[in-house]
Each structure stands twice: as structure tokens, then as C-alpha cells.
Design a protein around this motif. Structure first.
Motif, mmCIF file in Angstrom:
data_model
loop_
_atom_site.group_PDB
_atom_site.id
_atom_site.type_symbol
_atom_site.label_atom_id
_atom_site.label_comp_id
_atom_site.label_asym_id
_atom_site.label_seq_id
_atom_site.Cartn_x
_atom_site.Cartn_y
_atom_site.Cartn_z
ATOM 1 N N GLY A 30 5.387 -36.915 10.971
ATOM 2 C CA GLY A 30 6.806 -36.593 10.971
ATOM 3 C C GLY A 30 7.464 -36.748 12.329
ATOM 4 N N ALA A 31 6.685 -36.922 13.383
ATOM 5 C CA ALA A 31 7.248 -37.068 14.728
ATOM 6 C C ALA A 31 7.806 -38.472 14.921
ATOM 7 N N SER A 32 8.800 -38.597 15.798
ATOM 8 C CA SER A 32 9.396 -39.892 16.108
ATOM 9 C C SER A 32 8.711 -40.501 17.324
ATOM 10 N N VAL A 33 8.549 -41.826 17.293
ATOM 11 C CA VAL A 33 7.900 -42.557 18.378
ATOM 12 C C VAL A 33 8.787 -43.747 18.728
ATOM 13 N N GLU A 46 17.428 -67.189 14.475
ATOM 14 C CA GLU A 46 18.020 -66.992 15.794
ATOM 15 C C GLU A 46 17.253 -65.950 16.586
ATOM 16 N N LEU A 47 16.973 -66.237 17.844
ATOM 17 C CA LEU A 47 16.292 -65.282 18.719
ATOM 18 C C LEU A 47 17.321 -64.518 19.556
ATOM 19 N N LYS A 48 17.001 -63.271 19.862
ATOM 20 C CA LYS A 48 17.922 -62.425 20.622
ATOM 21 C C LYS A 48 17.273 -62.008 21.936
ATOM 22 N N ASP A 49 18.089 -61.520 22.852
ATOM 23 C CA ASP A 49 17.601 -61.037 24.142
ATOM 24 C C ASP A 49 16.874 -59.704 23.943
ATOM 25 N N VAL A 50 15.705 -59.535 24.590
ATOM 26 C CA VAL A 50 14.898 -58.332 24.390
ATOM 27 C C VAL A 50 15.024 -57.342 25.545
ATOM 28 N N ALA A 51 15.888 -57.604 26.493
ATOM 29 C CA ALA A 51 16.056 -56.696 27.633
ATOM 30 C C ALA A 51 16.617 -55.361 27.150
ATOM 31 N N GLY A 52 15.865 -54.289 27.357
ATOM 32 C CA GLY A 52 16.301 -52.958 26.967
ATOM 33 C C GLY A 52 16.177 -52.658 25.485
ATOM 34 N N LEU A 53 15.571 -53.539 24.727
ATOM 35 C CA LEU A 53 15.437 -53.355 23.279
ATOM 36 C C LEU A 53 14.231 -52.466 22.972
ATOM 37 N N THR A 54 14.397 -51.518 22.059
ATOM 38 C CA THR A 54 13.294 -50.645 21.647
ATOM 39 C C THR A 54 13.217 -50.613 20.133
ATOM 40 N N VAL A 55 12.060 -50.185 19.642
ATOM 41 C CA VAL A 55 11.838 -50.051 18.208
ATOM 42 C C VAL A 55 11.536 -48.581 17.925
ATOM 43 N N ALA A 56 12.291 -47.972 17.028
ATOM 44 C CA ALA A 56 12.089 -46.568 16.665
ATOM 45 C C ALA A 56 11.204 -46.500 15.425
ATOM 46 N N ALA A 57 10.202 -45.619 15.472
ATOM 47 C CA ALA A 57 9.272 -45.477 14.356
ATOM 48 C C ALA A 57 8.996 -44.004 14.110
ATOM 49 N N GLU A 58 8.478 -43.720 12.918
ATOM 50 C CA GLU A 58 8.124 -42.356 12.541
ATOM 51 C C GLU A 58 6.656 -42.341 12.142
ATOM 52 N N ILE A 59 5.917 -41.343 12.618
ATOM 53 C CA ILE A 59 4.504 -41.222 12.272
ATOM 54 C C ILE A 59 4.393 -40.657 10.860
ATOM 55 N N ILE A 60 3.719 -41.407 9.994
ATOM 56 C CA ILE A 60 3.500 -40.942 8.624
ATOM 57 C C ILE A 60 2.222 -40.114 8.554
ATOM 58 N N ALA A 61 1.138 -40.636 9.153
ATOM 59 C CA ALA A 61 -0.137 -39.918 9.084
ATOM 60 C C ALA A 61 -1.064 -40.394 10.192
ATOM 61 N N GLN A 62 -2.018 -39.526 10.526
ATOM 62 C CA GLN A 62 -3.144 -39.898 11.393
ATOM 63 C C GLN A 62 -4.340 -40.077 10.470
ATOM 64 N N ALA A 63 -5.016 -41.220 10.532
ATOM 65 C CA ALA A 63 -6.085 -41.509 9.586
ATOM 66 C C ALA A 63 -7.255 -42.152 10.314
ATOM 67 N N LYS A 64 -8.333 -42.334 9.573
ATOM 68 C CA LYS A 64 -9.507 -43.036 10.089
ATOM 69 C C LYS A 64 -9.712 -44.307 9.293
ATOM 70 N N GLY A 65 -10.232 -45.341 9.960
ATOM 71 C CA GLY A 65 -10.480 -46.618 9.311
ATOM 72 C C GLY A 65 -11.787 -46.608 8.537
ATOM 73 N N GLU A 66 -12.135 -47.766 8.011
ATOM 74 C CA GLU A 66 -13.387 -47.924 7.278
ATOM 75 C C GLU A 66 -14.575 -47.758 8.223
ATOM 76 N N LYS A 67 -15.689 -47.328 7.681
ATOM 77 C CA LYS A 67 -16.885 -47.137 8.485
ATOM 78 C C LYS A 67 -17.516 -48.491 8.819
ATOM 79 N N VAL A 68 -17.878 -48.645 10.081
ATOM 80 C CA VAL A 68 -18.553 -49.846 10.563
ATOM 81 C C VAL A 68 -19.968 -49.451 10.943
ATOM 82 N N ILE A 69 -20.957 -50.151 10.409
ATOM 83 C CA ILE A 69 -22.362 -49.870 10.709
ATOM 84 C C ILE A 69 -22.800 -50.750 11.875
ATOM 85 N N VAL A 70 -23.368 -50.115 12.901
ATOM 86 C CA VAL A 70 -23.908 -50.825 14.056
ATOM 87 C C VAL A 70 -25.427 -50.758 13.941
#
Length: 98
Positions: A30-33, A46-70
Motif C-alpha cells: 500500500g505504500a507509494s514508491v 514519439e520520444l520525450k525528454d526524460v529530464a526530471g521525469l519520474t514514475v509513481a508506483a504503489e507496492i502491492i505485495a512483498q513476495a518470494k520467487g520460485e525455489k532454485v536448487i543449487v
């Protein structure tokens, strides 16, 4: 409008409303990032200038990926090691670009 952002050493093409899985970012659900490392932005072809551009996102969940066997083995030395690992991920929903 879309943007290419860099987070966790990887690059992602995002637009408003997208859901992406990135390397772990600190924060509760629920936190904003704000993703400030924007490499490219545009609308359609068309491409735009990226100077000072930011992307706002919201955290949905903290999760773990698939298990990797070493598994390590040295033949003819009776040496075998088995280990597992699950990487931590953060699921983000892109709120706005720019």
C-alpha cells in the motif's frame, strides 16, 4: 505514455496501470514508491525528454520467487552439496508516468 525505468539492475518498460515484479524494495503493501531512474519515455512512436521525469508506483505485495536448487558435485571425490534459494521480490502497480 510509456517509460523505461531501471531498478534492481534491470530495465522495465512500464505504462500507467501495469503490474511488474522487481527486486525487493523496502516498504509495506500500500505504500507509494517513486522510481527516478527513467532511461526513456515516449508516447506512441514519439520520444520525450526524460529530464526530471519520474514514475509513481504503489507496492502491492512483498513476495518470494520460485525455489532454485543449487547442486554441486565433484566426481570421484564423494562430494555432493544441495542447497535451495528463494529470491525476495516486490510486486508494483504503476500509478502514473511523468
Amino acid at each position: 505514455m510509456f517509460a523505461v525505468v531501471r531498478t534492481g539492475g534491470k530495465q522495465y518498460r512500464v505504462a500507467a496501470g501495469d503490474k511488474i515484479v522487481v527486486e525487493k524494495i523496502e516498504g509495506e503493501a500500500g505504500a507509494s514508491v517513486t522510481l527516478g531512474d527513467v532511461l526513456l519515455a515516449g508516447e506512441g512512436t514519439e520520444l520525450k525528454d526524460v529530464a526530471g521525469l519520474t514514475v509513481a508506483a504503489e507496492i502491492i505485495a512483498q513476495a518470494k520467487g520460485e525455489k532454485v536448487i543449487v547442486f554441486k558435485k565433484r566426481r570421484r571425490h564423494n562430494y555432493r552439496r544441495r542447497n535451495g534459494h528463494r529470491q525476495n521480490h516486490t510486486i508494483l502497480k504503476i500509478v502514473s508516468v511523468g
